[in-house]
Enzyme design. Structure first.
Site, mmCIF file in Angstrom:
data_model
loop_
_atom_site.group_PDB
_atom_site.id
_atom_site.type_symbol
_atom_site.label_atom_id
_atom_site.label_comp_id
_atom_site.label_asym_id
_atom_site.label_seq_id
_atom_site.Cartn_x
_atom_site.Cartn_y
_atom_site.Cartn_z
ATOM 1 N N HIS A 67 -2.463 -6.309 -2.083
ATOM 2 C CA HIS A 67 -2.253 -4.871 -2.819
ATOM 3 C C HIS A 67 -3.191 -3.605 -1.858
ATOM 4 C CE1 HIS A 67 -5.737 -5.520 -5.773
ATOM 5 N NE2 HIS A 67 -6.042 -5.035 -4.558
ATOM 6 N N HIS A 75 -8.632 -0.950 -10.644
ATOM 7 C CA HIS A 75 -9.431 -0.747 -9.751
ATOM 8 C C HIS A 75 -10.431 0.571 -10.563
ATOM 9 C CE1 HIS A 75 -6.821 -2.795 -7.122
ATOM 10 N NE2 HIS A 75 -7.927 -3.275 -6.590
ATOM 11 N N HIS A 128 -11.786 -10.611 1.068
ATOM 12 C CA HIS A 128 -12.400 -9.280 1.340
ATOM 13 C C HIS A 128 -13.615 -8.964 0.712
ATOM 14 C CE1 HIS A 128 -9.628 -8.255 -1.613
ATOM 15 N NE2 HIS A 128 -10.102 -6.885 -1.658
ATOM 16 N N GLU A 150 -10.141 -11.564 -6.297
ATOM 17 C CA GLU A 150 -8.676 -10.879 -6.855
ATOM 18 C C GLU A 150 -7.858 -12.114 -6.538
ATOM 19 O OE1 GLU A 150 -8.959 -6.208 -5.628
ATOM 20 O OE2 GLU A 150 -7.931 -7.637 -4.444
HETATM 21 C C1 DHB Z 1 -9.438 -2.675 -0.045
HETATM 22 C C2 DHB Z 1 -8.612 -3.892 -0.318
HETATM 23 C C3 DHB Z 1 -8.521 -3.788 -1.736
HETATM 24 O O1 DHB Z 1 -7.935 -4.850 -2.534
HETATM 25 C C4 DHB Z 1 -8.715 -2.793 -2.589
HETATM 26 O O2 DHB Z 1 -8.503 -2.647 -3.942
HETATM 27 C C5 DHB Z 1 -9.692 -1.764 -2.048
HETATM 28 C C6 DHB Z 1 -9.941 -1.627 -0.715
HETATM 29 C C7 DHB Z 1 -9.481 -2.741 1.356
HETATM 30 O O3 DHB Z 1 -9.092 -3.518 2.447
HETATM 31 O O4 DHB Z 1 -10.060 -1.455 2.093
HETATM 32 FE FE FE Z 2 -8.202 -4.814 -4.614
#
Ligand code: DHB
Ligand code: FE
Length: 285
Positions: free
Chosen positions: A12, A59, A193, A240
């Site tokens: 997402h 978020h 991430h 996530e």
């Molecule tokens: C990023 C990825 C995410 O899932 C998110 O919620 C906020 C930022 C990113 O890759 O920067």
């Molecule tokens: Fe996210």
């Protein structure tokens, strides 16, 4: 009777929403990402469901540290787009399916899952970016959506096993709904991430691809993986991915049925600070 006919899994990444909204999809950095969803948009048109149950995480847009539901089902008629970062996306209002959502709440709570009932909520990139990737940029979203929020932001987060079991309960709930509805369930978020601290920028392609393999062929094995393994291997925000197990748990092979058919698989890195992963699984009966 309602039935789940497919599960869809996708990242997402908020920057994907910004790229779409700012007309940057043809830029060399973004073109390969959107190419991976060309098939999906056509498939979505050809296999349009009556309702989507969209498992996502907020978020800190609708919920803050003041109140942290582990699992929340939204039973409202509509949801306004909102966001941190780039601000609310210029996308259509999301229409809900209050009747099916209320039935799922009733059934899943009676199956001993503690769900928070949400009757008013704004939805952020966690929900709108998957919709954009699958449906493009229409005047109105083509399907009603039941937002189903999972806390993966503030620890403690639910285990993969609990998420898989929740999916099984959602399947039973859908199958006990009288109206003849074709339902899709989407698991969103991820992949590896980490957005803060010394490991910010971490991406682990091997982990991500092994996760995709196990989502297809060994969801029970993946569900047994503890959250600390996600944090170590996929970064603090990589957790996530447990949300994908909710959608996967709703497929019939986990209730003794045949294995689902993989109709699409896509992986691309990088996109913003993460990778983009995507699967479409169809029920075979
Ligand atoms: C990023 C990825 C995410 O899932 C998110 O919620 C906020 C930022 C990113 O890759 O920067
Ligand atoms: Fe996210």
């Amino acid at each position: 009777m309602a039935r789940i006919t497919a599960s869809i899994f996708t990242s997402h990444v908020p920057a994907i929403g910004a790229a779409l909204d700012m007309g940057k999809t043809a830029e060399p950095y973004w073109a390969p990402v959107f190419k991976g969803y060309e098939f999906s948009k056509q498939w979505m048109k050809d296999n349009k469901p009556d309702v989507v149950i969209l498992v996502f995480n907020d978020h800190a847009t609708a919920f803050s540290l003041e109140m942290i539901p582990t699992f929340a089902i939204a039973c409202a008629e509509q949801y306004m787009p909102a966001d941190e970062g780039w601000g609310p996306r210029p996308v259509p209002v999301v229409h809900g399916h209050a009747k099916l959502a209320s039935h799922i709440a009733q059934s899943v709570i009676q199956q001993d899952f503690d769900l928070t009932i949400v009757n008013k909520m704004d939805v952020d990139h966690g929900l709108t970016v998957p919709l954009s990737l699958m449906c493009g940029q229409p005047e109105a979203w083509p399907v009603p959506v039941i937002p189903f929020a999972v806390n993966v932001v503030q620890y403690p987060v639910p285990s993969g096993q609990r998420c898989l079991n929740l999916g099984k309960a959602i399947r039973k709930a859908v199958e006990s709904y009288d109206d003849d509805l074709n339902v899709h369930i989407w698991g969103t978020g991820g992949m590896s991430h980490q957005l803060q601290g010394p490991r910010a920028g971490l991406i682990n392609k091997d982990f991500d691809n092994a996760f995709l393999d196990r989502m297809i062929a060994d969801p029970e094995g993946q569900a047994a993986v503890p959250h600390i393994h996600y944090v170590r291997e996929a970064g603090s925000e990589g957790v996530e991915l447990v949300m994908w197990l909710v959608a996967r748990g709703a497929m019939s092979d986990l209730a003794g049925g045949p294995a689902p058919r993989v109709v699409h698989r896509f992986y691309h890195v990088p996109a913003s600070n993460t990778a983009v992963g995507h699967l479409i699984l169809e029920e075979t009966k």
